[in-house]
Scaffold this motif. Structure first.
Motif, short mmCIF file in Angstrom:
data_model
loop_
_atom_site.label_atom_id
_atom_site.label_comp_id
_atom_site.label_asym_id
_atom_site.label_seq_id
_atom_site.Cartn_x
_atom_site.Cartn_y
_atom_site.Cartn_z
N LEU A 201 33.79 41.72 12.63
CA LEU A 201 33.97 43.17 12.53
C LEU A 201 35.42 43.59 12.77
O LEU A 201 35.95 44.47 12.08
CB LEU A 201 33.04 43.90 13.51
N ILE A 202 36.07 42.96 13.75
CA ILE A 202 37.44 43.39 14.06
C ILE A 202 38.40 43.02 12.93
O ILE A 202 39.35 43.76 12.64
CB ILE A 202 37.92 42.82 15.42
N ILE A 203 38.14 41.92 12.25
CA ILE A 203 38.96 41.57 11.08
C ILE A 203 38.74 42.59 9.97
O ILE A 203 39.69 43.06 9.33
CB ILE A 203 38.63 40.14 10.58
N SER A 204 37.49 42.97 9.74
CA SER A 204 37.18 43.98 8.72
C SER A 204 37.84 45.31 9.06
O SER A 204 38.42 45.98 8.20
CB SER A 204 35.67 44.15 8.59
N ALA A 205 37.77 45.69 10.34
CA ALA A 205 38.37 46.95 10.78
C ALA A 205 39.89 46.93 10.56
O ALA A 205 40.47 47.89 10.03
CB ALA A 205 38.06 47.18 12.26
N PHE A 206 40.51 45.83 10.94
CA PHE A 206 41.96 45.72 10.82
C PHE A 206 42.40 45.71 9.36
O PHE A 206 43.39 46.33 8.99
CB PHE A 206 42.45 44.46 11.53
N GLU A 207 41.67 45.00 8.51
CA GLU A 207 42.00 44.94 7.08
C GLU A 207 41.79 46.29 6.39
O GLU A 207 42.42 46.57 5.37
CB GLU A 207 41.15 43.87 6.39
N SER A 208 40.94 47.13 6.96
CA SER A 208 40.69 48.47 6.39
C SER A 208 41.76 49.48 6.81
O SER A 208 41.82 50.58 6.25
CB SER A 208 39.31 48.97 6.84
N LEU A 209 42.59 49.11 7.78
CA LEU A 209 43.59 50.01 8.35
C LEU A 209 44.89 49.97 7.55
O LEU A 209 45.35 48.91 7.14
CB LEU A 209 43.85 49.58 9.80
N LYS A 210 45.47 51.15 7.34
CA LYS A 210 46.76 51.22 6.66
C LYS A 210 47.87 50.59 7.52
O LYS A 210 47.79 50.66 8.75
CB LYS A 210 47.15 52.68 6.40
N PRO A 211 48.89 50.01 6.92
CA PRO A 211 50.06 49.57 7.70
C PRO A 211 50.65 50.76 8.46
O PRO A 211 50.78 51.86 7.91
CB PRO A 211 51.02 49.06 6.63
N GLY A 212 50.94 50.54 9.73
CA GLY A 212 51.44 51.62 10.57
C GLY A 212 50.33 52.38 11.28
O GLY A 212 50.59 53.19 12.17
#
Length: 292
Positions: A201-212
């Motif tokens: 889940l944390i990988i999915s959350a991070f990959e869904s996040l915009k840079p910055g």
């Protein structure tokens, strides 16, 4: 028992905590702070404001059941929610222009907080029954800027890569902070199973996040396998992930631990926050993460 021995290693004070009050916050979709407090006072309540938030209040624990029968509650002017959970949601600096993802959203309390601050919120919940209860919760509380999705959060990043300004992940966990007295459902197998899910889940959350962008990872459990180990996993897999310090306006907390049994974690996990149960606060863990 193994559970209690593990908790003692983290902090013996956890097992001595007594819950003497409960917390609620104002639902800004329905009313103002002054309107709600005036109504509560007419109904015979004198709530105490929390130091770090103008719209969060506490009452003695014995008022918990009577409060749900009041007009203030039945009209959805307030939302009863644990103080640790509220603090975690408030720790994400959401702007009025932000699009926020709540990746494991049910029952929806944190999505409601985020919806009062953001332009829009996407709330994801995989369990069908919990999903429909969450949708009803949003409707009853007047939140019109929340989109809901009955999907598995582990795969959201595939359809929404780097879409969101902010992400909140209150991950499914072994719920150790909810154990009160006899331990019946806890096991290390359960802890390991959730740790595996949380890492996905944390990988999915991070990959869904915009840079910055920034995200919160949180749980209501004590196990380092579900907390520091998950953050350490993210830091190993994603070099552009950075743990940010969290300003904590109360004293019942400790930083993340860098060693647990035979495991050593990235020193950055010291910036994580483990809230210790005390008074109105339940046990909780949170980490604020930036995507560089």
């Amino acid at each position: 028992m193994e559970f209690f021995e593990r908790v003692k290693k983290i902090n013996p004070a956890i097992l001595e905590a007594k819950k003497d009050s409960f917390s609620f916050r104002i639902n800004h979709h329905r009313a103002t702070i002054d309107e709600v407090i005036e109504l509560l006072q007419k109904e015979g309540y004198t709530p105490q404001k929390v130091d770090w938030a103008e719209d969060v209040f506490t009452l003695p624990i014995e008022y918990r059941k009577p409060l749900v029968k009041t007009k203030t509650y039945t009209k959805n002017l307030i939302y009863i929610q644990n103080l640790s959970s509220i603090f975690a949601a408030y720790s994400l600096d959401v702007l009025p222009t932000d699009w926020v993802l709540d990746l494991a959203a049910a029952p929806g309390g944190k999505s409601l907080i985020l919806s009062e601050r953001a332009q829009k919120v996407s709330a994801v919940e995989p369990d069908k029954s919990r999903f429909f209860r969450m949708k009803r919760n949003f409707k009853e509380h007047g939140a019109k800027n929340i989109q809901t999705y009955n999907k598995d959060g582990r795969f959201i990043y595939k359809s929404c890569p780097e879409w969101f300004d902010k992400v909140f992940l209150d991950a499914p966990c072994s719920s150790e902070a909810h154990i009160d007295g006899e331990v019946t459902w806890w096991s290390m197998r359960r802890v390991r199973r959730f740790s595996k899910l949380q890492k996905e889940l944390i990988i999915s959350a991070f990959e869904s996040l915009k840079p910055g962008g920034q995200m919160i990872y949180a749980t209501c459990t004590y196990a380092p396998e579900e907390n520091e180990e998950v953050i350490d996993f993210l830091l190993q897999k994603k070099p552009n992930a950075k743990v940010l310090p969290v300003e904590v306006p109360f004293t019942n907390y400790q930083g993340g631990i860098t060693q647990w049994e035979d495991k050593h974690f990235n020193k950055e996990v010291k910036k994580c926050v483990r809230i210790l149960p005390s008074g109105t606060y339940s046990g909780f863990f949170l980490a604020l993460i930036k995507k560089k």
